[in-house]
Design an enzyme around this catalytic site. Structure first.
Site, PDB file in Angstrom:
ATOM      1  N   ASP A   1       0.824  -1.210   0.000  1.00  0.00           N
ATOM      2  CA  ASP A   1       0.000   0.000   0.000  1.00  0.00           C
ATOM      3  C   ASP A   1       0.856   1.257   0.000  1.00  0.00           C
ATOM      4  O   ASP A   1       2.053   1.225   0.310  1.00  0.00           O
ATOM      5  CB  ASP A   1      -0.932   0.009   1.209  1.00  0.00           C
ATOM      6  CG  ASP A   1      -0.181  -0.038   2.543  1.00  0.00           C
ATOM      7  OD1 ASP A   1       0.781  -0.825   2.659  1.00  0.00           O
ATOM      8  OD2 ASP A   1      -0.554   0.704   3.469  1.00  0.00           O
TER       9      ASP A   1
ATOM     10  N   GLU B   1       0.288  -1.318   5.573  1.00  0.00           N
ATOM     11  CA  GLU B   1       1.330  -0.855   6.491  1.00  0.00           C
ATOM     12  C   GLU B   1       1.069   0.564   6.957  1.00  0.00           C
ATOM     13  O   GLU B   1       1.327   0.913   8.107  1.00  0.00           O
ATOM     14  CB  GLU B   1       2.701  -0.947   5.799  1.00  0.00           C
ATOM     15  CG  GLU B   1       3.891  -0.690   6.718  1.00  0.00           C
ATOM     16  CD  GLU B   1       4.356   0.756   6.765  1.00  0.00           C
ATOM     17  OE1 GLU B   1       5.273   1.076   7.541  1.00  0.00           O
ATOM     18  OE2 GLU B   1       3.791   1.590   6.014  1.00  0.00           O
TER      19      GLU B   1
END
Length: 486
Positions: A79, A146
């Site tokens: 991400d 994350e």
């Protein structure tokens, strides 16, 4: 549109980065990039696993002659932080990042670039695809989410990985080898309030704070950057006593791990004080801009007359809220007593929303010392509870304790010095890396972090250095060659 990026050296790295950046990949909405990575592994004929939470694991056997080397885990997160300039029209959920070359840097057009941690992902992809790079057996671990909770790392079960060494590719200075990081916790304050009808003798104004740099709320928290939410509160504070100012709405900041760049408030003041209000708030704005002129030369504070809002905030709540916002810690709380120049504990007042009878204040508190993290979180809790807010702690994740005797640290330090003629900077960082969380289920794994130079992460000024990527790529290849025997 990213053709010039694909011509950069090393081409295998930049081409994989361009492929990845064509896939929208916001945190918590990674379905597209998970499918992309799954297909990537399957098309290479490699064992590919998607675990229960969405992490992707791709396993590649050792190169011929490297079978006796220790199996490694190469790890990056899929991400990216989605931030854009206020005047940029961009749909992060459906558009790929638009990149361009600016001298020695790769940038995006008005948005975050995704080099954090896309260059790490692209590195691993290039290694997996190559038929010429020498390497031991590899378990490529691509984690999700994350940036907004590390739920991928938290959800990774023990037993899925056999590797004994983990190479985390999420450090953002090419002369740095990471051996530790801060943990974090979200501190969220909320409350409801009664709205009142705006009296007829009041007039409406919009106040906008914009043009701030923003940036990474861990790595850049010590740089003296402006926080739009704190600046806005300075402008509103004591406004009732001076001008009869009443708050109708506030909308400031966005992501918990980004220093807020913008804030907008709609207020009502006594019409009789209009000229005094404009003179004094503009004077106050100039003082703030003067304070921040070195770090925030593009800061703008704009005040304009608007239609009078229909409703305003309960006065008692307004007074308590503005005082709590003033008292709430933002920035560095404590420097490390053990590691020079390392921020130990900090807080970022990331998002503030006041609207339709509800207050929301979202903070991210970080620390490399668990007790200090708890201390600051309780300081914030007390500050907001005193004004009637409910305070919730969530998303707690541990730091990564440095191991200066790490065997892989010795390997990387020697390689770096041999290649560059100088010592690497071995350091812990104030960002949140996934190593501490991964270590909970894999406590015997020897972990290290490194990466290319990336500036301005978590802001539209994010940029990746081309020459650094070349240096970093050579470093990666040499590390893979020199992984020790089992």
């Amino acid at each position: 549109m990213n053709t010039e990026i694909r011509q950069l050296e090393p081409r295998e790295l930049w081409n994989k980065f361009a492929d990845l950046n064509a896939i929208p990949r916001p945190s918590k909405k990674e379905e597209g990039v998970i499918a992309f990575m799954k297909n990537f592994g399957k098309n290479l004929g490699l064992e590919t696993i998607v675990d229960a939470v969405g992490n992707v694991i791709i396993k590649k056997p050792a190169s011929p002659g490297m079978e006796n080397r220790t199996t490694i885990v190469m790890q990056s997160h899929l991400d990216m932080v989605h931030q854009k300039n206020n005047d940029t029209v961009f749909d992060f959920e459906n558009q790929g990042i638009e990149m361009y070359v600016d001298g020695d840097w790769v940038r995006a057009k008005g948005t975050t670039l995704g080099a954090d941690n896309g260059l790490g992902v692209a590195t691993i992809m290039a290694v997996l695809e190559s038929s010429t790079i020498q390497h031991p057996a590899i378990e490529a671990l691509f984690t999700i989410d994350e940036e907004t909770g590390m739920t991928g790392a938290k959800g990774l079960k023990g037993g899925l990985l056999e590797g004994k060494i983990l190479l985390n590719l999420d450090t953002e200075e090419d002369d740095e080898i990471g051996v530790g990081c801060a943990g974090g916790i979200d501190v969220t304050a909320t409350r409801t309030y009664n709205e009142e009808e705006t009296p007829e003798f009041k007039i409406g104004f919009s106040i906008e704070v914009k043009g701030l740099q923003g940036g990474h709320s861990g790595m850049q928290i010590h740089e003296g950057l402006g926080n739009a939410n704190k600046i806005m509160n300075r402008l509103l504070f004591d406004g009732f006593e001076n001008f009869g100012l009443r708050i109708s709405e506030i909308d400031g900041g966005s992501l918990r791990n980004a220093i807020p760049r913008e804030s907008k408030a709609i207020v009502a003041i006594d019409a009789i004080h209009e000229n005094t209000f404009l003179a004094e708030i503009n004077d106050h704005a100039e003082i703030i801009k003067s304070e921040l002129k070195t770090m925030e030369p593009d800061l703008k504070i704009e005040v304009s007359k608007v239609e009078t809002p229909e409703f305003i905030m309960d006065l008692g709540v307004q007074e308590g809220f503005t005082r709590a916002m003033y008292a709430a810690q933002n920035g560095v709380y404590r420097m490390s007593a053990d590691i020079p120049d390392l921020v130990e504990t900090s807080n970022n007042i990331a998002k503030v929303v006041v609207k339709e009878g509800e207050i929301y204040v979202g903070c991210l508190t970080r620390s490399s010392v668990e007790s200090s993290k708890t201390d600051l979180a309780n300081t914030l809790r007390s500050t907001f509870e005193l004004t009637g807010c409910e305070v919730e702690f969530s998303g707690d994740y541990p730091g990564w304790t440095p191991n200066m005797k790490s065997p892989i640290l010795k390997v990387l330090s020697k390689i770096y010095k041999d290649m560059n003629g100088e010592e690497a900077h071995v350091a812990a960082c104030h960002a949140g890396l996934e190593c501490g969380i991964l270590g909970q289920n894999y406590p015997e794994m020897d972990m290290i972090s490194f990466g290319p130079t990336i500036k301005g992460a978590h802001s539209p000024d994010e940029r990746a250095q081309i020459s650094s990527a070349q240096k970093y790529w050579k470093f990666v290849l040499e590390i893979l060659k020199q992984i020790p025997a089992k």
